[in-house]
Design a protein around this motif. Structure first.
Motif, PDB file in Angstrom:
ATOM      1  N   VAL A  70      -5.911   6.646  -0.467  1.00 40.85           N
ATOM      2  CA  VAL A  70      -5.861   7.787   0.461  1.00 40.85           C
ATOM      3  C   VAL A  70      -4.674   7.556   1.404  1.00 40.85           C
ATOM      4  O   VAL A  70      -4.662   6.584   2.157  1.00 40.85           O
ATOM      5  N   PRO A  71      -3.644   8.418   1.335  1.00 45.12           N
ATOM      6  CA  PRO A  71      -2.403   8.120   2.063  1.00 45.12           C
ATOM      7  C   PRO A  71      -2.584   7.933   3.567  1.00 45.12           C
ATOM      8  O   PRO A  71      -1.893   7.115   4.167  1.00 45.12           O
ATOM      9  N   GLN A  72      -3.514   8.673   4.174  1.00 42.56           N
ATOM     10  CA  GLN A  72      -3.705   8.530   5.623  1.00 42.56           C
ATOM     11  C   GLN A  72      -3.994   7.079   5.996  1.00 42.56           C
ATOM     12  O   GLN A  72      -3.651   6.630   7.079  1.00 42.56           O
ATOM     13  N   ARG A  73      -4.652   6.346   5.071  1.00 41.14           N
ATOM     14  CA  ARG A  73      -5.016   4.955   5.385  1.00 41.14           C
ATOM     15  C   ARG A  73      -3.809   4.020   5.311  1.00 41.14           C
ATOM     16  O   ARG A  73      -3.863   2.906   5.798  1.00 41.14           O
ATOM     17  N   TYR A  74      -2.729   4.464   4.644  1.00 40.53           N
ATOM     18  CA  TYR A  74      -1.555   3.602   4.469  1.00 40.53           C
ATOM     19  C   TYR A  74      -0.434   3.945   5.447  1.00 40.53           C
ATOM     20  O   TYR A  74       0.494   3.174   5.633  1.00 40.53           O
ATOM     21  N   LEU A  75      -0.528   5.127   6.044  1.00 40.94           N
ATOM     22  CA  LEU A  75       0.607   5.637   6.819  1.00 40.94           C
ATOM     23  C   LEU A  75       0.915   4.771   8.043  1.00 40.94           C
ATOM     24  O   LEU A  75       2.071   4.386   8.262  1.00 40.94           O
ATOM     25  N   ASP A  76      -0.085   4.438   8.836  1.00 39.17           N
ATOM     26  CA  ASP A  76       0.180   3.667  10.059  1.00 39.17           C
ATOM     27  C   ASP A  76       0.690   2.269   9.728  1.00 39.17           C
ATOM     28  O   ASP A  76       1.591   1.754  10.380  1.00 39.17           O
ATOM     29  N   ARG A  77       0.123   1.688   8.661  1.00 41.67           N
ATOM     30  CA  ARG A  77       0.581   0.355   8.265  1.00 41.67           C
ATOM     31  C   ARG A  77       2.049   0.407   7.828  1.00 41.67           C
ATOM     32  O   ARG A  77       2.846  -0.452   8.171  1.00 41.67           O
ATOM     33  N   PHE A  78       2.402   1.466   7.077  1.00 39.51           N
ATOM     34  CA  PHE A  78       3.794   1.624   6.639  1.00 39.51           C
ATOM     35  C   PHE A  78       4.721   1.690   7.859  1.00 39.51           C
ATOM     36  O   PHE A  78       5.741   1.002   7.932  1.00 39.51           O
ATOM     37  N   MET A  79       4.329   2.492   8.837  1.00 40.40           N
ATOM     38  CA  MET A  79       5.193   2.676  10.004  1.00 40.40           C
ATOM     39  C   MET A  79       5.338   1.403  10.834  1.00 40.40           C
ATOM     40  O   MET A  79       6.412   1.093  11.330  1.00 40.40           O
ATOM     41  N   HIS A  80       4.230   0.681  10.974  1.00 42.54           N
ATOM     42  CA  HIS A  80       4.246  -0.434  11.934  1.00 42.54           C
ATOM     43  C   HIS A  80       4.517  -1.784  11.303  1.00 42.54           C
ATOM     44  O   HIS A  80       4.933  -2.711  11.984  1.00 42.54           O
ATOM     45  N   GLU A  81       4.270  -1.907   9.961  1.00 47.98           N
ATOM     46  CA  GLU A  81       4.381  -3.246   9.371  1.00 47.98           C
ATOM     47  C   GLU A  81       5.450  -3.367   8.302  1.00 47.98           C
ATOM     48  O   GLU A  81       5.863  -4.468   7.970  1.00 47.98           O
ATOM     49  N   CYS A  82       5.899  -2.258   7.719  1.00 45.68           N
ATOM     50  CA  CYS A  82       6.880  -2.359   6.633  1.00 45.68           C
ATOM     51  C   CYS A  82       8.253  -2.716   7.231  1.00 45.68           C
ATOM     52  O   CYS A  82       8.784  -1.983   8.079  1.00 45.68           O
ATOM     53  N   ALA A  83       8.805  -3.848   6.760  1.00 47.26           N
ATOM     54  CA  ALA A  83      10.045  -4.366   7.361  1.00 47.26           C
ATOM     55  C   ALA A  83      11.200  -3.377   7.220  1.00 47.26           C
ATOM     56  O   ALA A  83      12.113  -3.355   8.051  1.00 47.26           O
ATOM     57  N   ALA A  84      11.152  -2.537   6.158  1.00 40.78           N
ATOM     58  CA  ALA A  84      12.271  -1.615   5.927  1.00 40.78           C
ATOM     59  C   ALA A  84      12.339  -0.525   6.993  1.00 40.78           C
ATOM     60  O   ALA A  84      13.384   0.093   7.181  1.00 40.78           O
ATOM     61  N   ILE A  85      11.240  -0.290   7.689  1.00 46.66           N
ATOM     62  CA  ILE A  85      11.249   0.849   8.615  1.00 46.66           C
ATOM     63  C   ILE A  85      10.756   0.522  10.024  1.00 46.66           C
ATOM     64  O   ILE A  85      11.235   1.105  11.009  1.00 46.66           O
ATOM     65  N   ALA A  86       9.819  -0.429  10.140  1.00 45.18           N
ATOM     66  CA  ALA A  86       9.143  -0.647  11.433  1.00 45.18           C
ATOM     67  C   ALA A  86      10.109  -0.846  12.608  1.00 45.18           C
ATOM     68  O   ALA A  86       9.920  -0.225  13.667  1.00 45.18           O
ATOM     69  N   PRO A  87      11.187  -1.667  12.463  1.00 44.22           N
ATOM     70  CA  PRO A  87      12.038  -1.899  13.642  1.00 44.22           C
ATOM     71  C   PRO A  87      12.660  -0.615  14.194  1.00 44.22           C
ATOM     72  O   PRO A  87      12.829  -0.481  15.406  1.00 44.22           O
ATOM     73  N   SER A  88      12.971   0.341  13.303  1.00 42.19           N
ATOM     74  CA  SER A  88      13.628   1.559  13.796  1.00 42.19           C
ATOM     75  C   SER A  88      12.621   2.564  14.364  1.00 42.19           C
ATOM     76  O   SER A  88      13.007   3.611  14.868  1.00 42.19           O
ATOM     77  N   LEU A  89      11.331   2.238  14.270  1.00 38.51           N
ATOM     78  CA  LEU A  89      10.327   3.164  14.819  1.00 38.51           C
ATOM     79  C   LEU A  89       9.698   2.633  16.110  1.00 38.51           C
ATOM     80  O   LEU A  89       8.725   3.211  16.608  1.00 38.51           O
TER      81      LEU A  89
ATOM     82  N   SER B 200      -8.480  23.669 -11.566  1.00 40.62           N
ATOM     83  CA  SER B 200      -7.751  22.998 -10.484  1.00 40.62           C
ATOM     84  C   SER B 200      -6.816  21.973 -11.111  1.00 40.62           C
ATOM     85  O   SER B 200      -7.100  21.444 -12.185  1.00 40.62           O
ATOM     86  N   PHE B 201      -5.703  21.679 -10.413  1.00 39.14           N
ATOM     87  CA  PHE B 201      -4.791  20.657 -10.931  1.00 39.14           C
ATOM     88  C   PHE B 201      -5.529  19.322 -10.961  1.00 39.14           C
ATOM     89  O   PHE B 201      -6.156  18.928  -9.979  1.00 39.14           O
ATOM     90  N   ARG B 202      -5.433  18.636 -12.091  1.00 41.22           N
ATOM     91  CA  ARG B 202      -6.157  17.365 -12.215  1.00 41.22           C
ATOM     92  C   ARG B 202      -5.298  16.177 -11.775  1.00 41.22           C
ATOM     93  O   ARG B 202      -5.803  15.190 -11.284  1.00 41.22           O
ATOM     94  N   ARG B 203      -3.985  16.263 -12.014  1.00 42.79           N
ATOM     95  CA  ARG B 203      -3.098  15.185 -11.545  1.00 42.79           C
ATOM     96  C   ARG B 203      -2.216  15.783 -10.451  1.00 42.79           C
ATOM     97  O   ARG B 203      -1.601  16.831 -10.648  1.00 42.79           O
ATOM     98  N   PHE B 204      -2.188  15.107  -9.299  1.00 36.37           N
ATOM     99  CA  PHE B 204      -1.456  15.701  -8.178  1.00 36.37           C
ATOM    100  C   PHE B 204      -0.975  14.631  -7.203  1.00 36.37           C
ATOM    101  O   PHE B 204      -1.568  13.554  -7.082  1.00 36.37           O
ATOM    102  N   GLY B 205       0.134  14.948  -6.524  1.00 33.27           N
ATOM    103  CA  GLY B 205       0.626  14.099  -5.449  1.00 33.27           C
ATOM    104  C   GLY B 205      -0.145  14.427  -4.184  1.00 33.27           C
ATOM    105  O   GLY B 205      -0.505  15.589  -3.947  1.00 33.27           O
ATOM    106  N   PHE B 206      -0.409  13.399  -3.390  1.00 34.57           N
ATOM    107  CA  PHE B 206      -1.208  13.553  -2.172  1.00 34.57           C
ATOM    108  C   PHE B 206      -0.449  12.785  -1.093  1.00 34.57           C
ATOM    109  O   PHE B 206      -0.242  11.571  -1.222  1.00 34.57           O
TER     110      PHE B 206
END
Ligand SMILES: Cc1cc2nc3c(=O)[nH]c(=O)nc-3n(C[C@H](O)[C@H](O)[C@H](O)COP(=O)(O)OP(=O)(O)OC[C@H]3O[C@@H](n4cnc5c(N)ncnc54)[C@H](O)[C@@H]3O)c2cc1C
Length: 399
Positions: free
Chosen positions: A225-244, A165-171
């Motif tokens: 684990v990306p799922q744990r960061y996704l909602d925070r990115f959408m709602h709190e990251c200043a670069a993107i949150a206002p447009s969402l 199996s691939f040992r190093r991978f993007g998730f």
């Protein structure tokens, strides 16, 4: 035992559809085996790509949405590159994959949906078929060549004991949103500790108010684990949150992509691998759709001609491996070195990196995003920011 095929292609993503079509157009009898009930479902990709490359591959404009501005933000800096003549685009992934499958079918390929390859059949060391589960029943398929296009799963190579199996991978994890306030022609890449460790966040608009917003990271460089960061990115990251504000999710995707650098061997006795199964995506950003299509064209031609001429030997099939490595090996190696390096960047380094990128023209920036490290592009990077190239060159020599 199902016989009568010259080539079994496992996986109907872009690599599989194109490999199957090309082989069939050369007269091979091809079966394309896909575990999902539908081509292009579930989606495991964001679909960012490059217009000139897609045009070269003959992909019609109806399958992509053009982007006119690419923004790149770190914690404290941001830069925007404008493209009055668009260079970057976002694919309608499902429509494109279904089109590629249709092209395969029109070339005479037989498709088997809802059919999961669970093992390989061997004669000595040579792979001569696969074992498939379809609706609770098990069938054996035999053919002179099996092509592994199963993506990150690399099921044929693994079951044949030809790779681990691939040992190093993007998730990655992303939402496909209805986000009417998001600018329709602006793609956004965001890095930094407020997004996700060892990775980046993105927003890729695809027209009609739809935007793919996601975060991806690299394992095992981090265990985030990306799922744990996704909602925070959408709602709190200043670069993107206002447009969402007011955005609503219509789909949720999760996917994996190999990130181990160039795979040197992907042709064996009776087996070849194409696309992610052969580690052929650029590890710079985790971008592989156009590479899978290109590799599928090369592999399909070689395997089609090989079986029709009655010589499916490893030596003959290896023409594909040699061509792929000659065309893409060096750039892929460099992309991997850069990826390893930037995966370790902290916020301060990213801020400095963005300051250096400010010296580049939009054209040079887009060539770098494309993993184009040709001498002309590198010369322009040196002229604008000599320190960038010097440090990459040191890593290249060290590796
Ligand atoms: C989160 C994320 C975002 C990405 N974003 C981009 C992007 O913006 N742009 C880009 O170009 N690339 C992107 N990529 C990479 C891109 O998705 C892949 O490089 C590309 O899909 C590889 O194509 P493929 O045909 O090799 O594999 P896949 O598209 O993975 O197709 C493999 C197929 O094999 C099937 N399969 C698997 N196992 C079996 C089995 N046992 N039996 C039968 N069938 C099987 C699967 O169902 C699937 O249909 C991203 C990847 C991820 C994970």
């Amino acid at each position: 035992m199902t016989t009568g095929f010259d080539v079994l292609v496992v996986g109907a993503g872009p690599a599989g559809c194109v490999t199957a079509e090309e082989a069939a157009r050369r007269g091979a009898r091809v079966c394309l085996i896909e575990q999902s009930e539908e081509i292009g479902y579930p989606i495991r990709t964001s679909g960012g790509s490059f217009i000139s490359e897609l045009r070269e591959l003959g992909i019609s404009e109806r399958f992509f949405h053009a982007i006119r501005r690419v923004k790149f933000a770190s914690r404290n800096r941001s830069i925007a590159f404008d493209y009055p003549e668009p260079v970057v685009c976002v694919l309608d992934v499902r429509a494109l994959y279904q089109h590629l499958a249709l092209m395969a079918a029109s070339a005479g390929v037989e498709l088997r949906l809802g059919s999961r390859v669970i093992d390989v059949v061997r004669e000595g060391t040579r792979v001569c078929g696969v074992i498939v589960r379809t609706g609770g029943a098990t069938h054996n398929y035999a053919a002179p060549v099996v092509v592994d296009c199963s993506g990150f799963a690399a099921v044929v190579l693994r079951k044949a004991g030809l790779r681990d199996s691939f040992r190093r991978f993007g998730f990655g994890a992303e939402y496909d949103l209805y986000a009417p306030r998001y600018p329709e022609d602006e793609a956004l890449l965001v890095v930094g500790s407020d997004v996700i460790p060892c990775g980046y966040g993105w927003a890729f608009p695809r027209g009609g108010g739809r935007v793919r917003v996601g975060v991806g990271t690299i394992h095992p460089d981090t265990r985030a684990v990306p799922q744990r960061y996704l909602d925070r990115f959408m709602h709190e990251c200043a670069a993107i949150a206002p447009s969402l504000i007011g955005a609503q999710p219509l789909e949720r995707h999760v996917g994996y992509i190999p990130s181990e650098g160039v795979c040197r061997e992907f042709v064996f006795d009776g087996v070849m691998a194409v696309g992610d199964a052969a580690g052929q995506a650029s590890t710079l950003l985790g971008e592989g759709i156009r590479y899978s299509i290109k590799a599928g064209r090369m592999a399909g031609r070689v395997v089609g001609e090989a079986v029709v001429s009655g010589d499916p030997s490893r030596a003959r099939l290896s023409q594909y491996q040699a061509r792929w490595l000659a065309e893409h090996g060096r750039f892929m190696r460099l992309a991997y070195i850069i990826n390893r390096r930037i995966a370790r960047y902290d916020d301060a380094k990213w801020d400095r990196g963005i300051a250096l990128l400010e010296k580049l023209s939009p054209q040079v920036f887009s060539r770098l995003l494309m993993s184009d490290f040709s001498p002309g592009v590198l010369a322009r990077v040196v002229a604008a920011a000599p320190r960038v190239l010097a440090s990459v060159f040191r890593s290249f020599v060290a590796n």
